[in-house]
Design a protein around this motif. Structure first.
Motif, mmCIF file in Angstrom:
data_model
loop_
_atom_site.group_PDB
_atom_site.id
_atom_site.type_symbol
_atom_site.label_atom_id
_atom_site.label_comp_id
_atom_site.label_asym_id
_atom_site.label_seq_id
_atom_site.Cartn_x
_atom_site.Cartn_y
_atom_site.Cartn_z
ATOM 1 N N UNK A 134 0.810 -1.214 0.000
ATOM 2 C CA UNK A 134 0.000 0.000 0.000
ATOM 3 C C UNK A 134 0.845 1.267 0.000
ATOM 4 N N UNK A 135 2.087 1.171 0.447
ATOM 5 C CA UNK A 135 2.947 2.362 0.470
ATOM 6 C C UNK A 135 3.625 2.615 -0.873
ATOM 7 N N UNK A 136 3.465 1.712 -1.818
ATOM 8 C CA UNK A 136 4.092 1.870 -3.123
ATOM 9 C C UNK A 136 3.021 1.985 -4.203
ATOM 10 N N UNK A 137 2.862 3.147 -4.834
ATOM 11 C CA UNK A 137 1.866 3.277 -5.904
ATOM 12 C C UNK A 137 2.099 2.287 -7.040
ATOM 13 N N UNK A 138 3.362 2.019 -7.386
ATOM 14 C CA UNK A 138 3.648 1.099 -8.489
ATOM 15 C C UNK A 138 3.208 -0.319 -8.139
ATOM 16 N N UNK A 139 3.565 -0.783 -6.935
ATOM 17 C CA UNK A 139 3.161 -2.126 -6.519
ATOM 18 C C UNK A 139 1.644 -2.213 -6.373
ATOM 19 N N UNK A 140 1.024 -1.145 -5.905
ATOM 20 C CA UNK A 140 -0.432 -1.150 -5.761
ATOM 21 C C UNK A 140 -1.116 -1.339 -7.107
ATOM 22 N N UNK A 141 -0.595 -0.669 -8.138
ATOM 23 C CA UNK A 141 -1.190 -0.813 -9.471
ATOM 24 C C UNK A 141 -1.031 -2.240 -9.996
ATOM 25 N N UNK A 142 0.128 -2.847 -9.736
ATOM 26 C CA UNK A 142 0.363 -4.223 -10.185
ATOM 27 C C UNK A 142 -0.615 -5.174 -9.491
ATOM 28 N N UNK A 143 -0.767 -5.002 -8.175
ATOM 29 C CA UNK A 143 -1.684 -5.867 -7.419
ATOM 30 C C UNK A 143 -3.123 -5.643 -7.880
ATOM 31 N N UNK A 144 -3.484 -4.395 -8.110
ATOM 32 C CA UNK A 144 -4.846 -4.108 -8.592
ATOM 33 C C UNK A 144 -5.130 -4.850 -9.899
ATOM 34 N N UNK A 145 -4.167 -4.842 -10.814
ATOM 35 C CA UNK A 145 -4.367 -5.543 -12.089
ATOM 36 C C UNK A 145 -4.490 -7.050 -11.866
ATOM 37 N N UNK A 146 -3.705 -7.577 -10.925
ATOM 38 C CA UNK A 146 -3.779 -9.010 -10.636
ATOM 39 C C UNK A 146 -5.134 -9.377 -10.039
ATOM 40 N N UNK A 147 -5.643 -8.526 -9.150
ATOM 41 C CA UNK A 147 -6.942 -8.797 -8.533
ATOM 42 C C UNK A 147 -8.061 -8.698 -9.569
ATOM 43 N N UNK A 148 -7.864 -7.883 -10.576
ATOM 44 C CA UNK A 148 -8.886 -7.723 -11.613
ATOM 45 C C UNK A 148 -9.198 -9.045 -12.307
ATOM 46 N N UNK A 149 -8.213 -9.921 -12.461
ATOM 47 C CA UNK A 149 -8.454 -11.207 -13.123
ATOM 48 C C UNK A 149 -8.793 -12.313 -12.128
ATOM 49 N N UNK A 150 -8.745 -12.016 -10.828
ATOM 50 C CA UNK A 150 -9.205 -12.944 -9.802
ATOM 51 C C UNK A 150 -10.721 -12.807 -9.736
ATOM 52 N N UNK A 151 -11.523 -13.795 -9.360
ATOM 53 C CA UNK A 151 -11.150 -14.948 -8.558
ATOM 54 C C UNK A 151 -11.115 -16.234 -9.371
ATOM 55 N N UNK A 152 -10.940 -17.307 -8.667
ATOM 56 C CA UNK A 152 -11.043 -18.615 -9.282
ATOM 57 C C UNK A 152 -12.505 -18.858 -9.673
ATOM 58 N N UNK A 153 -12.786 -19.714 -10.639
ATOM 59 C CA UNK A 153 -14.179 -19.966 -11.034
ATOM 60 C C UNK A 153 -14.989 -20.522 -9.871
ATOM 61 N N UNK A 154 -16.266 -20.293 -9.965
ATOM 62 C CA UNK A 154 -17.157 -20.875 -8.968
ATOM 63 C C UNK A 154 -17.749 -19.816 -8.068
ATOM 64 N N UNK A 155 -18.544 -20.262 -7.123
ATOM 65 C CA UNK A 155 -19.211 -19.348 -6.208
ATOM 66 C C UNK A 155 -18.335 -18.969 -5.044
ATOM 67 N N UNK A 156 -18.992 -18.458 -3.986
ATOM 68 C CA UNK A 156 -18.274 -18.011 -2.803
ATOM 69 C C UNK A 156 -17.489 -19.174 -2.205
#
Length: 353
Positions: A134-156
């Motif tokens: 969270x203290x690094x804008x660059x790392x935050x953007x990378x993590x945000x992009x990774x979360x964008x393609x998450x989650x695994x298939x299926x329900x909760x």
């Protein structure tokens, strides 16, 4: 290294950043800070300022706009409920090993809380709450992009928090982007605030074992008194405008207004022996937030969204620290309070268990 200025507090030496020390030395309750900012610590005027207009979304740390749009009210409500569910679940589960509290506070406590409450979330979602990310804008953007393609298939899925489920169930890029932002902001605001409050309480309770033993009889009272003397949310900032013009001769239409619970809570006009740490002053008080000239979480209409979670979670964390004989390690009983958005003492700690 940030400059500091010394100030006494209950027999301990607390070293405040110079700008905080300057505020503490002021006797007037309404004062000009600079050409465009007026400071207020007078109880009735603070109430008038808060009541003059609703708080703006840009003035809220968690609910400010994200992903190019305002946070919808229903989305904010779901986030509060999800976080509350996760905190209550965490309080009911055994805490991580106390050695996680060793090290520099409040950072050690922040990491400990995030491990306790959100470690069940899968990668990369759990990275959203990591301080180093969270203290690094660059790392935050990378993590945000990774979360964008998450989650695994299926329900909760089992194990993930309700807050993470908000991301998984989001529909559309904007809603998902806002859910990611809300996860990061909510976990950071809660864990940082609770860590600061708990650390401040440990400092004010002192190193004496007998004093700690007496204070343990009513830990909520310890925390309410800590919120009075060393409130993490020590200032509220309001953008200027017509709503505040006329409330006081010092406040002009173009002036921003800074409200200071830290100062109001120390005024002898409002509190007997205001500089003394006295948890017993809260004995028999059914609703501390209704106490005049007391603003630990803000006023009606602008209260902290997580106020109902902060004290119970801080009490649980403080109990873990005391049960494991967490010792505060500082040279000459001196601690520092730097100029940050959260007021928190700085010290090293070591578990004795």
């Amino acid at each position: 290294m940030e400059e500091t200025a010394a100030a006494p507090d209950r027999g301990h030496s607390i070293v405040y950043a110079p700008r905080i020390q300057d505020l503490l030395s002021r006797e007037e309750k309404v004062f000009r800070i600079d050409a465009t900012t007026v400071g207020v610590s007078r109880s009735d005027l603070i109430s008038e300022v808060v009541a003059a207009r609703p708080v703006l979304s840009t003035e809220r740390s968690v609910y400010k706009p994200a992903a190019g749009a305002e946070i919808p009210h229903d989305s904010a409500t779901r986030t509060i409920r999800a976080l509350g569910q996760d905190v209550m679940e965490g309080i009911r589960t055994p805490p991580p090993p106390a050695r996680g509290l060793n090290g520099a506070w409040p950072y050690a406590a922040t990491s400990y809380l995030r491990q306790w409450l959100f470690a069940s979330d899968p990668l990369p979602v759990s990275l959203l709450s990591k301080r180093g990310i969270t203290r690094s804008p660059a790392l935050s953007r990378i993590v945000d992009r990774a979360v964008t393609v998450w989650p695994e298939p299926g329900g909760a899925g089992r194990g993930r928090t309700a807050l993470a489920e908000q991301i998984r169930s989001a529909s559309g890029a904007q809603e998902r982007g806002q859910a990611i932002a809300m996860y990061r902001r909510a976990t950071a605001t809660l864990c940082d605030g609770v860590a600061a409050l708990t650390g401040n309480a440990l400092w004010l309770m002192g190193p004496d074992g007998r004093a700690r033993g007496a204070a343990r009889g009513d830990l909520p009272a310890v925390l309410w008194e800590t919120l009075r003397l060393l409130p993490p949310a020590w200032m509220l900032y309001r953008t200027g405008g017509d709503a505040y013009a006329g409330l006081h001769p010092e406040i002009r239409r173009e002036d921003n207004v800074a409200l200071f619970p830290l100062l109001m809570h120390r005024h002898s006009d409002y509190w007997p022996e205001p500089m003394d740490f006295r948890p017993e002053r809260w004995a028999g008080v059914p609703d501390p937030e209704k106490t005049p000239a007391y603003m630990p979480f803000g006023f009606d209409g602008a209260r902290c969204w997580a106020k109902h979670l902060v004290v119970p979670l801080a009490e649980r964390l403080l109990t873990v620290a005391l049960d494991n004989r967490l010792a505060v390690r500082v040279p000459k009983q001196e601690t520092h309070v730097p100029l940050r958005s959260l007021l928190s003492v700085r010290f090293d700690a070591e578990s004795g268990a």
